[in-house]
Design a protein around this motif. Structure first.
Motif, PDB file in Angstrom:
ATOM      1  N   ASP A  86      12.273  67.339  24.533  1.00 15.83           N
ATOM      2  CA  ASP A  86      12.264  68.798  24.403  1.00 15.83           C
ATOM      3  C   ASP A  86      11.868  69.236  23.003  1.00 15.83           C
ATOM      4  O   ASP A  86      11.716  70.424  22.747  1.00 15.83           O
ATOM      5  CB  ASP A  86      13.669  69.362  24.661  1.00 15.83           C
ATOM      6  CG  ASP A  86      13.919  69.626  26.124  1.00 15.83           C
ATOM      7  OD1 ASP A  86      13.023  69.353  26.918  1.00 15.83           O
ATOM      8  OD2 ASP A  86      15.025  70.090  26.454  1.00 15.83           O
ATOM      9  N   GLY A  87      11.784  68.259  22.091  1.00 19.13           N
ATOM     10  CA  GLY A  87      11.499  68.622  20.709  1.00 19.13           C
ATOM     11  C   GLY A  87      12.702  69.262  20.043  1.00 19.13           C
ATOM     12  O   GLY A  87      12.572  69.978  19.069  1.00 19.13           O
ATOM     13  N   CYS A  88      13.881  68.998  20.579  1.00 18.74           N
ATOM     14  CA  CYS A  88      15.107  69.568  20.025  1.00 18.74           C
ATOM     15  C   CYS A  88      15.602  68.692  18.868  1.00 18.74           C
ATOM     16  O   CYS A  88      15.797  67.487  19.033  1.00 18.74           O
ATOM     17  CB  CYS A  88      16.167  69.660  21.123  1.00 18.74           C
ATOM     18  SG  CYS A  88      17.709  70.350  20.576  1.00 18.74           S
ATOM     19  N   VAL A  89      15.760  69.299  17.726  1.00 15.51           N
ATOM     20  CA  VAL A  89      16.082  68.572  16.504  1.00 15.51           C
ATOM     21  C   VAL A  89      17.580  68.322  16.389  1.00 15.51           C
ATOM     22  O   VAL A  89      18.361  69.271  16.393  1.00 15.51           O
ATOM     23  CB  VAL A  89      15.602  69.366  15.273  1.00 15.51           C
ATOM     24  CG1 VAL A  89      15.996  68.673  13.984  1.00 15.51           C
ATOM     25  CG2 VAL A  89      14.101  69.575  15.345  1.00 15.51           C
ATOM     26  N   PRO A  90      17.992  67.055  16.315  1.00 13.01           N
ATOM     27  CA  PRO A  90      19.426  66.780  16.172  1.00 13.01           C
ATOM     28  C   PRO A  90      19.936  67.273  14.822  1.00 13.01           C
ATOM     29  O   PRO A  90      19.223  67.198  13.836  1.00 13.01           O
ATOM     30  CB  PRO A  90      19.520  65.252  16.232  1.00 13.01           C
ATOM     31  CG  PRO A  90      18.159  64.739  16.451  1.00 13.01           C
ATOM     32  CD  PRO A  90      17.177  65.839  16.253  1.00 13.01           C
ATOM     33  N   ASN A  91      21.134  67.795  14.788  1.00 12.12           N
ATOM     34  CA  ASN A  91      21.720  68.198  13.512  1.00 12.12           C
ATOM     35  C   ASN A  91      22.930  67.315  13.220  1.00 12.12           C
ATOM     36  O   ASN A  91      23.137  66.295  13.874  1.00 12.12           O
ATOM     37  CB  ASN A  91      22.065  69.690  13.526  1.00 12.12           C
ATOM     38  CG  ASN A  91      23.085  70.034  14.588  1.00 12.12           C
ATOM     39  OD1 ASN A  91      23.738  69.161  15.145  1.00 12.12           O
ATOM     40  ND2 ASN A  91      23.213  71.310  14.860  1.00 12.12           N
ATOM     41  N   ARG A  92      23.724  67.709  12.244  1.00 10.01           N
ATOM     42  CA  ARG A  92      24.830  66.851  11.839  1.00 10.01           C
ATOM     43  C   ARG A  92      25.833  66.637  12.976  1.00 10.01           C
ATOM     44  O   ARG A  92      26.377  65.546  13.142  1.00 10.01           O
ATOM     45  CB  ARG A  92      25.529  67.467  10.624  1.00 10.01           C
ATOM     46  CG  ARG A  92      26.656  66.607  10.114  1.00 10.01           C
ATOM     47  CD  ARG A  92      26.889  66.798   8.652  1.00 10.01           C
ATOM     48  NE  ARG A  92      27.222  68.180   8.348  1.00 10.01           N
ATOM     49  CZ  ARG A  92      27.252  68.676   7.116  1.00 10.01           C
ATOM     50  NH1 ARG A  92      26.959  67.895   6.106  1.00 10.01           N
ATOM     51  NH2 ARG A  92      27.568  69.925   6.914  1.00 10.01           N
ATOM     52  N   VAL A  93      26.037  67.700  13.751  1.00 12.69           N
ATOM     53  CA  VAL A  93      26.966  67.562  14.880  1.00 12.69           C
ATOM     54  C   VAL A  93      26.445  66.497  15.854  1.00 12.69           C
ATOM     55  O   VAL A  93      27.205  65.651  16.336  1.00 12.69           O
ATOM     56  CB  VAL A  93      27.157  68.918  15.600  1.00 12.69           C
ATOM     57  CG1 VAL A  93      28.046  68.765  16.823  1.00 12.69           C
ATOM     58  CG2 VAL A  93      27.731  69.945  14.647  1.00 12.69           C
ATOM     59  N   THR A  94      25.129  66.541  16.113  1.00 17.24           N
ATOM     60  CA  THR A  94      24.532  65.555  17.016  1.00 17.24           C
ATOM     61  C   THR A  94      24.733  64.135  16.474  1.00 17.24           C
ATOM     62  O   THR A  94      25.139  63.235  17.210  1.00 17.24           O
ATOM     63  CB  THR A  94      23.019  65.804  17.149  1.00 17.24           C
ATOM     64  OG1 THR A  94      22.767  67.197  17.190  1.00 17.24           O
ATOM     65  CG2 THR A  94      22.462  65.121  18.382  1.00 17.24           C
ATOM     66  N   TRP A  95      24.437  63.977  15.191  1.00 17.98           N
ATOM     67  CA  TRP A  95      24.553  62.636  14.604  1.00 17.98           C
ATOM     68  C   TRP A  95      25.997  62.149  14.614  1.00 17.98           C
ATOM     69  O   TRP A  95      26.259  60.975  14.888  1.00 17.98           O
ATOM     70  CB  TRP A  95      23.992  62.638  13.177  1.00 17.98           C
ATOM     71  CG  TRP A  95      22.489  62.635  13.157  1.00 17.98           C
ATOM     72  CD1 TRP A  95      21.673  63.703  12.930  1.00 17.98           C
ATOM     73  CD2 TRP A  95      21.623  61.519  13.396  1.00 17.98           C
ATOM     74  NE1 TRP A  95      20.360  63.319  13.010  1.00 17.98           N
ATOM     75  CE2 TRP A  95      20.295  61.998  13.290  1.00 17.98           C
ATOM     76  CE3 TRP A  95      21.849  60.175  13.693  1.00 17.98           C
ATOM     77  CZ2 TRP A  95      19.190  61.166  13.468  1.00 17.98           C
ATOM     78  CZ3 TRP A  95      20.745  59.344  13.858  1.00 17.98           C
ATOM     79  CH2 TRP A  95      19.439  59.840  13.751  1.00 17.98           C
ATOM     80  N   ASN A  96      26.916  63.037  14.316  1.00 20.77           N
ATOM     81  CA  ASN A  96      28.320  62.635  14.353  1.00 20.77           C
ATOM     82  C   ASN A  96      28.718  62.219  15.768  1.00 20.77           C
ATOM     83  O   ASN A  96      29.499  61.290  15.962  1.00 20.77           O
ATOM     84  CB  ASN A  96      29.215  63.772  13.863  1.00 20.77           C
ATOM     85  CG  ASN A  96      29.168  63.913  12.355  1.00 20.77           C
ATOM     86  OD1 ASN A  96      28.639  63.053  11.651  1.00 20.77           O
ATOM     87  ND2 ASN A  96      29.710  65.006  11.854  1.00 20.77           N
ATOM     88  N   THR A  97      28.170  62.911  16.746  1.00 23.93           N
ATOM     89  CA  THR A  97      28.458  62.560  18.136  1.00 23.93           C
ATOM     90  C   THR A  97      27.871  61.185  18.459  1.00 23.93           C
ATOM     91  O   THR A  97      28.496  60.381  19.150  1.00 23.93           O
ATOM     92  CB  THR A  97      27.874  63.629  19.082  1.00 23.93           C
ATOM     93  OG1 THR A  97      28.302  64.915  18.640  1.00 23.93           O
ATOM     94  CG2 THR A  97      28.324  63.410  20.508  1.00 23.93           C
ATOM     95  N   MET A  98      26.676  60.938  17.920  1.00 27.85           N
ATOM     96  CA  MET A  98      26.071  59.621  18.153  1.00 27.85           C
ATOM     97  C   MET A  98      26.857  58.521  17.443  1.00 27.85           C
ATOM     98  O   MET A  98      27.001  57.412  17.959  1.00 27.85           O
ATOM     99  CB  MET A  98      24.610  59.639  17.691  1.00 27.85           C
ATOM    100  CG  MET A  98      23.731  60.482  18.610  1.00 27.85           C
ATOM    101  SD  MET A  98      21.977  60.200  18.357  1.00 27.85           S
ATOM    102  CE  MET A  98      21.624  61.340  17.043  1.00 27.85           C
ATOM    103  N   LEU A  99      27.388  58.848  16.259  1.00 25.13           N
ATOM    104  CA  LEU A  99      28.254  57.890  15.568  1.00 25.13           C
ATOM    105  C   LEU A  99      29.475  57.593  16.423  1.00 25.13           C
ATOM    106  O   LEU A  99      29.898  56.437  16.555  1.00 25.13           O
ATOM    107  CB  LEU A  99      28.712  58.452  14.217  1.00 25.13           C
ATOM    108  CG  LEU A  99      27.777  58.330  13.025  1.00 25.13           C
ATOM    109  CD1 LEU A  99      28.423  58.986  11.800  1.00 25.13           C
ATOM    110  CD2 LEU A  99      27.441  56.881  12.731  1.00 25.13           C
ATOM    111  N   ALA A 100      30.015  58.658  17.004  1.00 23.87           N
ATOM    112  CA  ALA A 100      31.195  58.488  17.861  1.00 23.87           C
ATOM    113  C   ALA A 100      30.858  57.598  19.056  1.00 23.87           C
ATOM    114  O   ALA A 100      31.671  56.778  19.483  1.00 23.87           O
ATOM    115  CB  ALA A 100      31.701  59.848  18.325  1.00 23.87           C
TER     116      ALA A 100
END
Length: 465
Positions: A383-397
């Motif tokens: 979708d071309g949706c840019v991950p932000n810090r919340v996204t990255w933290n979720t991926m870390l989780a």
DNA sequence: CTAGGGTTAG
């Protein structure tokens, strides 16, 4: 043990994202795409990447690179205006930065032009950065320029600086306008804990004979919403009504949120009905507030039913509407309903926002459904949706889940490579994830390594292309 | 004409 490479995500179609906070070179999500075509053929250097203003390799126009005397002979303000009128705010910023470094004293009109140009383009953080290298107290600018700057500080969360500048403006004997006051109300509203300051500003406005407008009232009421000041909001609202102040949709929406945030569904419904009774039109935001209030009260189905009500009233929902519902289902543990809404919104042509994806991802992490998470991440990328810090933290989780521990370090490195500065939550997640796989202090060690590597510098360089 | 407000995610 050497971690396996991260499972590959589905390929990304050619798509262009115009997010300036997103680094195209170091970010794996956009690395493969071409850079958006520039308006002009010249490359655009960042105004912050010029340690030396005389660097001949910079692609400035010729007169730009010539000696100081030549530039002083030019009408720099006129030049800046011309660049601005041409619609090239990036070049205007570069030119302005050059002026700061090479002129004895930048003229006040030049500051007014650049502030207006960047304000119009919502380049608030850039405006703050440029202006902060100028001794502003030595200038007397137009009140509109000051107001734009105050707004830029508000939008960049630099509330203290806004407060300081506002005091300077008043000390100069300049008269703040209704707009200036409205911006300052917004500053105190977003800063929080400033209700008495807000009341003080309102008194000041009355003293000066400035009539409140829709911006004033909505800002004050939304401050109450943020702070949970229900009684204060009601008092203010009733006073406006008794003074026959015409209350518009935005003010009503803010009032609706006061009850929504307080978890008072009956009162929110009452306000919602009152809007209709008083002939105040209700828009998508009014419905979004009502949906959010239903969802908070645990009434997901009632919230979802409001989608049909909206349709029958001819009000188009937006991605916020769907995000609110999806997050609600997610918190209620109703994964299938949430996923089906995501599917529905996409099928109807709504573009999920980063918040939409984050709520879906967060829900899947909670349920340890990592395989579906990777699938959603793939959708997000396509979708071309840019991950932000919340996204990255979720991926870390996600990496803290069973069988995913080996990806933690890699994920953290990629996050910082993308110019995302880890926050407290990132480290908590990281430590928890490392805790599962063994070494707890690896998180801190990694943090030190990353700061030394200077990923902050990276952020600076990515503000403009 | 120019400057300003309300909704969503961990």
């Amino acid at each position: 043990m050497k971690p396996k490479p991260f499972p590959p995500l589905p390929p990304r179609p050619p798509q262009i994202t115009a997010n300036l906070d997103w680094h195209p070179l170091t970010n794996p999500w956009t690395r493969s795409t071409t850079t958006p075509a520039s308006r002009s053929s010249l490359p655009k250097p960042s105004p912050f990447s010029t340690p030396s203003s005389t660097n001949p390799s910079l692609p400035y126009p010729l007169f730009f690179c010539s000696s100081k005397h030549d530039i002083l002979a030019l009408d720099t303000v006129g030049l800046l205006k011309a660049v601005d009128v041409a619609g090239d705010w990036e070049r205007a910023a570069i030119l302005f930065e050059w002026l700061i470094k090479n002129e004895e004293k930048v003229e006040a009109p030049a500051i007014e032009v650049i502030v207006r140009a960047l304000g119009r383009e919502s380049q608030h953080s850039l405006a703050c950065k440029l202006i902060d290298s100028i001794p502003l107290e030595n200038y007397e600018l137009d009140i509109r320029a000051y107001t734009t700057l105050l707004h830029a500080y508000a939008r960049s969360s630099k509330y203290q600086r806004a407060v300081k500048l506002f005091a300077q403006v008043k000390a100069k004997g300049l008269q703040p306008t209704i707009v200036t006051y409205n911006v300052m109300l917004d500053v105190f509203s977003k800063m929080g804990g400033s209700w008495t300051k807000i009341l003080g500003l309102l008194d000041e406005m009355r003293e000066k004979g400035l009539e409140f407008d829709e911006f004033t009232t909505s800002t004050v009421i939304s401050a109450c919403g943020r702070e949970g000041l229900v009684d204060e909001a009601v008092e203010f609202f009733e006073k406006l009504k008794s003074q026959r102040f015409s209350l518009g949709t935005v003010t009503y929406n803010a009032f609706l949120q006061v009850f929504g945030k307080a978890g008072n569904l009956p009162q929110a419904l009452r306000v919602f009905r009152e809007m209709e009774e008083r002939g105040c039109s209700r828009d998508a935001i009014s419905y979004n507030e009502l949906i959010a209030t239903n969802v908070r009260a645990g009434f997901c189905e009632e919230g979802a039913a409001l989608l049909d009500t909206m349709a029958s009233k001819g009000i188009t929902p937006n991605s916020v509407t769907y995000t609110t519902l999806i997050a609600g289902y997610g918190r209620a543990g109703k994964v299938e309903e949430a996923l089906s809404l995501l599917h529905q919104m996409k099928a109807l042509g709504y573009i999920p926002s980063v918040c939409t994806y984050n709520s879906v991802l967060g829900m899947l992490v909670k349920k340890s459904r990592t395989k579906e998470m990777l699938q959603i991440l793939g959708q997000m990328r396509s979708d071309g949706c840019v991950p932000n810090r919340v996204t990255w933290n979720t991926m870390l989780a996600m990496c803290g889940k069973r069988g995913m521990e080996q990806y933690v370090s890699q994920m953290f490195v990629e996050m910082t490579n993308c110019g995302i500065e880890p926050d407290r939550d990132s480290f908590n997640t990281l430590i928890a994830a490392y805790g599962r796989s063994g070494s707890c202090d690896r998180a801190m060690k990694l943090y030190e390594e990353m700061t030394e590597a200077g990923f902050c510098l990276l952020l600076q360089l990515t503000t403009l292309f």
